[in-house]
Write an enzyme that holds these catalytic residues in place. Structure first.
Site, PDB file in Angstrom:
ATOM      1  N   GLU A 177       9.387   4.518   4.035  1.00 26.09           N
ATOM      2  CA  GLU A 177       8.521   4.003   3.209  1.00 26.09           C
ATOM      3  C   GLU A 177       8.732   3.818   1.909  1.00 26.09           C
ATOM      4  O   GLU A 177       8.500   4.436   0.861  1.00 26.09           O
ATOM      5  CB  GLU A 177       7.306   5.112   3.260  1.00 26.09           C
ATOM      6  CG  GLU A 177       5.971   4.549   2.556  1.00 26.09           C
ATOM      7  CD  GLU A 177       4.751   5.790   2.531  1.00 26.09           C
ATOM      8  OE1 GLU A 177       5.165   6.952   3.230  1.00 26.09           O
ATOM      9  OE2 GLU A 177       3.786   5.262   2.261  1.00 26.09           O
ATOM     10  N   LYS A 219       7.745   1.354   6.903  1.00 27.46           N
ATOM     11  CA  LYS A 219       6.705   1.410   6.200  1.00 27.46           C
ATOM     12  C   LYS A 219       6.274   0.936   4.946  1.00 27.46           C
ATOM     13  O   LYS A 219       6.208   1.600   3.797  1.00 27.46           O
ATOM     14  CB  LYS A 219       5.979   2.942   6.402  1.00 27.46           C
ATOM     15  CG  LYS A 219       4.660   2.980   5.772  1.00 27.46           C
ATOM     16  CD  LYS A 219       4.091   4.718   6.214  1.00 27.46           C
ATOM     17  CE  LYS A 219       2.737   4.968   5.555  1.00 27.46           C
ATOM     18  NZ  LYS A 219       2.054   5.797   5.977  1.00 27.46           N
TER      19      LYS A 219
END
Ligand code: 5MM
Length: 342
Positions: A177, A219
């Site tokens: 992420e 992500k």
């Protein structure tokens, strides 16, 4: 590491029209959100709220995986059933946030570096034993005058890659992420440039650290104008910019891109994800999915307010947002879905 198992898990997380529900707020973040609504900031209140989420009837129809926090993965329902069992019984894959948070970066005023690599191998082994099948690590990049710097991008990309490699060694799918924050006046074009540079750097380091791209999930943020930028592009313009940026920087071997919501409203996050799937789904190498926290949870939290009697209504609101995002994955989300629910 069994590479095929990693690949199968990664594919399952982004299969069909499902996505991830991030419920991995650290205690300080969770407490901050509770405080705003006058909910007590106690371990029991956090447990009760997480019980509300994981016992939502039908959640597994739209949610493939949930991301837990260290406190939460060790907790149980009031009746004693461990959350991990409740989640698995609902057909949902349990995951765990394993970073130790973004800290001020030395020599880089206004920038953050995510910590947590020390001892990570042992923590991953413990989480895997507890039933987690994937993990998450978040890097945070602010956009502003002269930032993000090369030093900050590089250090965070390297940490993400080292985390991802350790995850795969432990048999956990890494959810990688890298988040470019929405805060600020920056334009969509600036977000595009920073996101592209960051993603290129992240994938360079993932390659250097020998991460199997087929066994991971990305992500990222969507490509958006800053929250206070005077020019706010349309839903379709955001969808176009995001996909254009990702086509340049995300290798085709990655099975799925599961966006964070980053502070967008639930409706806008669904509409933008929907527009990407309407316009590009059939032409993309990776699935475009979601891994939202606030954009799924916020209405439910506001309804719940810590009251047992409000649990069913809060669960309905949570399920509604999950369903809207399922529709957005198919390119079938419409504003009418929100009116029906109201
Ligand atoms: C960007 O934050 C992640 C996605 O959440 P949103 O969809 O609300 O943007 C989220 O998974 C985040 O990493 C967790 O909420 C944990 O945050 P903290 O700040 O508690 O580590």
């Amino acid at each position: 590491m069994n590479a095929q198992e990693l690949i199968d898990t990664a594919r399952t997380l982004v299969a069909g029209d499902k996505g991830l529900l991030a419920m991995d707020e650290s205690n300080p973040t969770c407490n901050k959100r509770f405080a705003r609504l006058g909910i007590p900031q106690t371990e029991e209140a956090r447990r009760a709220y997480r019980e509300l989420i994981v016992t939502t009837p039908g959640l597994g129809e739209f949610i493939s995986g949930v991301i837990l926090y260290d406190e939460t993965i060790r907790q149980s329902r009031k009746d004693g059933s461990p959350f991990v069992k409740v989640i698995t019984d609902a057909g949902i894959i349990p995951g765990i946030k394993v970073d130790a948070g973004a800290k001020d970066m030395a020599g880089h005023p206004g920038e953050k570096i995510t910590e947590g690599l020390d001892g990570l191998r042992d923590r991953l082994a413990e989480y895997s034993q507890m039933g987690a099948r994937f993990a998450k690590w978040r890097a945070v990049l602010a956009v502003g005058d002269g930032i993000p710097s090369r030093g900050c991008i590089e250090a965070n990309a390297q940490a993400l890659a080292r985390y991802a490699s350790l995850c795969q060694e432990a048999g956990l799918v890494p959810v990688v992420e890298p988040e470019v924050l929405m805060d600020g006046e920056h334009t969509l074009e600036q977000c595009f440039e920073v996101t592209e540079e960051l993603l290129r750097m992240v994938f360079n380091h993932l390659y250097t650290q020998r991460v199997t791209l087929e066994g991971m999930i990305l992500k990222p943020n969507m490509v958006l104008p800053g929250l206070t930028c005077p020019k706010q592009e349309t839903v379709d313009e955001v969808a176009d910019a995001t996909v254009r940026c990702f086509l340049r920087a995300v290798p085709a071997a990655v099975p799925g891109v599961a966006f964070l919501s980053g502070g967008q409203s639930g409706e806008l996050a669904s509409a933008r994800l929907n527009a990407m799937n309407v316009r590009f789904k059939s032409r993309l190498p990776w699935a475009l999915a979601f891994s939202f926290a606030r954009a799924i949870q916020q209405p439910a939290l506001e309804i719940w307010q810590g009251e047992e009697a409000r649990v069913p209504a809060a669960q309905q609101a949570l399920l509604h947002r999950a369903k809207c995002n399922g529709a957005a994955r198919r390119g079938e989300y419409t504003a009418a879905m929100e009116r029906t629910s109201a």
